[in-house]
Design a protein around this motif. Structure first.
Motif, PDB file in Angstrom:
ATOM      1  N   GLY A   1      15.148   7.389   2.333  1.00 13.49           N
ATOM      2  CA  GLY A   1      13.710   7.623   2.252  1.00 13.49           C
ATOM      3  C   GLY A   1      12.921   6.357   2.491  1.00 13.49           C
ATOM      4  O   GLY A   1      11.900   6.364   3.185  1.00 13.49           O
ATOM      5  N   GLN A   2      13.415   5.247   1.933  1.00  9.16           N
ATOM      6  CA  GLN A   2      12.734   3.964   2.143  1.00  9.16           C
ATOM      7  C   GLN A   2      12.798   3.559   3.608  1.00  9.16           C
ATOM      8  O   GLN A   2      11.825   3.058   4.171  1.00  9.16           O
ATOM      9  N   ARG A   3      13.953   3.801   4.223  1.00 14.63           N
ATOM     10  CA  ARG A   3      14.090   3.439   5.641  1.00 14.63           C
ATOM     11  C   ARG A   3      13.153   4.278   6.501  1.00 14.63           C
ATOM     12  O   ARG A   3      12.533   3.774   7.439  1.00 14.63           O
ATOM     13  N   GLN A   4      13.035   5.574   6.173  1.00 11.60           N
ATOM     14  CA  GLN A   4      12.170   6.438   6.967  1.00 11.60           C
ATOM     15  C   GLN A   4      10.696   6.058   6.756  1.00 11.60           C
ATOM     16  O   GLN A   4       9.909   6.100   7.697  1.00 11.60           O
ATOM     17  N   SER A   5      10.341   5.676   5.541  1.00 11.49           N
ATOM     18  CA  SER A   5       8.970   5.230   5.278  1.00 11.49           C
ATOM     19  C   SER A   5       8.668   3.940   6.033  1.00 11.49           C
ATOM     20  O   SER A   5       7.585   3.767   6.597  1.00 11.49           O
ATOM     21  N   LEU A   6       9.661   3.054   6.045  1.00 11.66           N
ATOM     22  CA  LEU A   6       9.502   1.802   6.784  1.00 11.66           C
ATOM     23  C   LEU A   6       9.320   2.094   8.278  1.00 11.66           C
ATOM     24  O   LEU A   6       8.474   1.485   8.945  1.00 11.66           O
ATOM     25  N   THR A   7      10.105   3.049   8.785  1.00 11.45           N
ATOM     26  CA  THR A   7       9.993   3.421  10.197  1.00 11.45           C
ATOM     27  C   THR A   7       8.595   3.950  10.515  1.00 11.45           C
ATOM     28  O   THR A   7       8.032   3.663  11.572  1.00 11.45           O
ATOM     29  N   LEU A   8       8.034   4.723   9.581  1.00 12.76           N
ATOM     30  CA  LEU A   8       6.666   5.229   9.753  1.00 12.76           C
ATOM     31  C   LEU A   8       5.677   4.085   9.883  1.00 12.76           C
ATOM     32  O   LEU A   8       4.823   4.071  10.765  1.00 12.76           O
ATOM     33  N   LEU A   9       5.806   3.130   8.969  1.00 17.16           N
ATOM     34  CA  LEU A   9       4.905   1.977   9.016  1.00 17.16           C
ATOM     35  C   LEU A   9       5.094   1.209  10.331  1.00 17.16           C
ATOM     36  O   LEU A   9       4.117   0.801  10.973  1.00 17.16           O
ATOM     37  N   MET A  10       6.364   1.070  10.748  1.00 17.63           N
ATOM     38  CA  MET A  10       6.656   0.359  11.996  1.00 17.63           C
ATOM     39  C   MET A  10       5.993   1.037  13.191  1.00 17.63           C
ATOM     40  O   MET A  10       5.480   0.381  14.096  1.00 17.63           O
TER      41      MET A  10
ATOM     42  N   ARG B   1       0.819  -1.211   0.000  1.00  9.38           N
ATOM     43  CA  ARG B   1       0.000   0.000   0.000  1.00  9.38           C
ATOM     44  C   ARG B   1       0.859   1.269   0.000  1.00  9.38           C
ATOM     45  O   ARG B   1       0.401   2.330  -0.385  1.00  9.38           O
ATOM     46  N   MET B   2       2.118   1.141   0.476  1.00 10.69           N
ATOM     47  CA  MET B   2       2.990   2.316   0.486  1.00 10.69           C
ATOM     48  C   MET B   2       3.566   2.620  -0.893  1.00 10.69           C
ATOM     49  O   MET B   2       4.069   3.714  -1.142  1.00 10.69           O
ATOM     50  N   GLY B   3       3.513   1.614  -1.772  1.00  7.53           N
ATOM     51  CA  GLY B   3       3.940   1.857  -3.146  1.00  7.53           C
ATOM     52  C   GLY B   3       5.428   2.082  -3.335  1.00  7.53           C
ATOM     53  O   GLY B   3       5.839   2.787  -4.250  1.00  7.53           O
TER      54      GLY B   3
END
Lengths: 301, 259
Positions: B152-161, B133-135
């Motif tokens: 950016g991918q790591r920060q997006s992953l952290t958001l999801l976490m 869903r994060m695309g």
């Protein structure tokens, strides 16, 4: 002639490599998983030997003696962890302190500087009485123990608790913000690491037929040499690879040492040779002008 | 949802370097509030977040989350209530562990951890769905170590976490400041979406005035450890950078703030 000599060193390298491979597995848990430079090993290895020798000569069953030895190693590791996490003593110094304390403790346990086990029944006595060349059942025994321990560590490190332990060594701030008490993880991890080391000491003492208070000197450097050699071959991408590297590295290390002895290296120079090996492995990247090797990032130093 | 009363924190008390980082600060966040926090360097923004999260101990004052007093709680005990994202993308994830392992650890935030398997097949399927869903294409890389991802991918992953197990309060500490402008916009859009979709209460520290004005339903400006300006609702929606600079230009001597 030389080749034949080398071939003859293989079985004994295999046996020794697997027996001391348990030390390398312990070093993987402390140095690699927890990023904690734990020097307790030089004390917890003879601790395992001392406890097992004292108990077996006192008539306690070898199995129980080994279990008690492992438990004392666990406690010794926890003590190092507590020195670091509770009393905020630098991680290297915590290990050095425990190692020094254990020297006296080991002498107290044994009551003298060594105990011989050649005339009593040990865990290995039934194996040695088989109608086989002595090394065959011993190699199989140490293979089962070492691989079993490796598998147990691999499994544990993929449980919820084990993952929290790995994250403690990888990114302490992150796992703390996820609600894990990283002090507890450090203490538990060092306990497990030194339990492994004490098991090695307990089995090696029975294998070589004596426990000696000085048998742990240089053990941490030998363990490090083993994992560095193994990692050069197998890498460190997964836990299973790290533990495989430790066991295989330990066997290769013992083989290199055996070859060195055959080529005329004096047994007294072994620790010098091991030290030089580790210095070269850690130092060559710096001499080549590369960035400081990120592999050995350590906490609390 | 978050109540802060009379909060004080002084660093190096009694020395020549004494610094009052937070000075008798009161702040109440209602459930669903998305509050941006702005202020120049040393205004106390990060200290405030660290005090809420329990990374620093408070000198004085009380912190309540969802009615529960957490003032004396250690950082790891407060984790049960808080989701937190740091400025440095490397801080929020364990680099040597895989994407799915990081997600599984985050899902257990604030819960006891036992000897059961860390990543189960059913959870893996759920992670794959959430990631798709994060695309960002991360759903096909579950078993890769996080060290292979971009910032950016790591920060997006952290958001999801941070939102797998919904926190009572989400703390964002300049979490887009270390990213390039394009990635920062993507991560910020994702942040807003996650906060809105889950009706989260969030406190976002930022160095960027435009961001502070554009996002959230309320903005507070810190100066020398106190709230200097508190604006919400319609008034905040109509606020412009020029207006803020005209009113507070004297205390906003920070280039980056206006960037």
């Amino acid at each position: 002639m030389l080749l034949e000599g080398l071939l003859r060193t293989i079985p004994v390298s295999l046996e020794q490599g697997l027996a001391y491979g348990l030390v390398a597995l312990g070093v993987v848990i402390s140095f690699r998983i927890l990023s904690f430079p734990d020097l307790t090993v030089d004390g917890s290895f003879p601790l395992g030997a001392a406890v097992v020798a004292r108990l077996i000569t006192a008539g306690i069953h070898p199995w129980i003696s080994v279990l008690v030895a492992v438990a004392t190693g666990f406690i010794a590791g926890c003590c190092t962890g507590l020195l670091n996490t509770r009393l905020k003593i630098n991680s290297l110094l915590s290990g050095i302190l425990m190692m020094t304390v254990l020297y006296s403790v080991n002498l107290r346990i044994m009551g003298r500087s060594n105990i011989q086990l050649l005339t009593v029944d040990t865990l290995l006595t039934p194996l040695e009485q088989l109608e086989l060349p002595r090394l065959v059942p011993l190699i199989l025994f140490f293979l089962v123990v070492a691989v079993g321990m490796k598998a147990a560590i691999d499994l544990f490190m993929h449980t919820q608790l084990g993952m929290a332990m790995r994250a403690t060594g990888d990114n302490e701030q992150m796992i703390r913000s996820l609600g894990v008490n990283t002090d507890h993880m450090t203490v538990l991890g060092l306990g497990l690491s030194n339990a492994c080391v004490a098991l090695s000491g307990a089995l090696v003492a029975q294998d070589q037929g004596f426990a000696d208070v000085g048998m742990g000197i240089g053990m941490i450097v030998a363990g490090l040499a083993s994992i560095i050699i193994g990692e050069a071959v197998f890498g460190i991408r997964t836990v299973a690879r790290m533990t495989l590297a430790a066991l295989a590295g330990s066997v290769i290390y013992k083989f290199i040492i055996a070859v060195g002895l055959r080529l005329g290296l004096a047994p007294t120079d072994l620790k010098l040779a091991t030290g030089v090996m580790v210095i070269l492995a850690l130092g060559i990247p710096a001499l080549r002008g590369k960035e400081k090797e990120g592999k050995l990032h350590l906490r609390g130093v | 949802m978050l109540q802060i009363e009379g909060l004080r924190k002084t660093f190096n008390a009694g020395t020549a370097d004494e610094k009052r980082a937070i000075d008798d600060l009161d702040l109440h966040l209602a459930s669903g509030d998305f509050v941006t926090v702005i202020g120049s360097n040393g205004a106390g923004k990060s200290t405030l977040l660290n005090l809420i999260a329990g990374s620093y101990t408070t000198d004085q004052g009380e912190v309540h989350i969802d009615g529960e007093r957490v003032t004396g709680f250690s950082e790891c005990r407060r984790a049960a209530y808080l989701g937190r994202i740091f400025q440095d993308p490397l801080m929020g994830t364990a680099a040597s562990m895989t994407i799915e392992e990081n997600l599984a650890m985050a899902e257990l935030r604030g819960k006891p951890r036992g000897l059961t398997w860390g990543v189960t097949a059913s959870r893996r399927a759920a992670y794959r769905q959430r990631l798709s869903r994060m695309g960002l294409g991360l759903e096909s890389r579950l078993k890769q170590p996080v060290s292979l991802l971009s910032g950016g991918q790591r920060q997006s992953l952290t958001l999801l976490m941070a939102t797998l197990h919904l926190p009572k309060v989400l703390l964002l500490d300049e979490h887009t400041a270390a990213l390039d402008p394009k990635t920062a916009r993507t991560v910020m859009a994702l942040t807003e979406q996650i906060i809105t979709d889950n009706h989260l209460t969030a406190l976002m520290v930022t160095h960027n005035m435009r961001q502070a004005i554009h996002y959230g339903n309320r903005m507070i400006m810190l100066h020398e450890g106190r709230i200097q300006f508190d604006v919400s609702g319609q008034e905040k929606a109509e606020l412009t950078v020029q207006e803020v600079v005209a009113r507070f230009g004297g205390t906003l001597n920070d280039e980056a703030l206006l960037g």
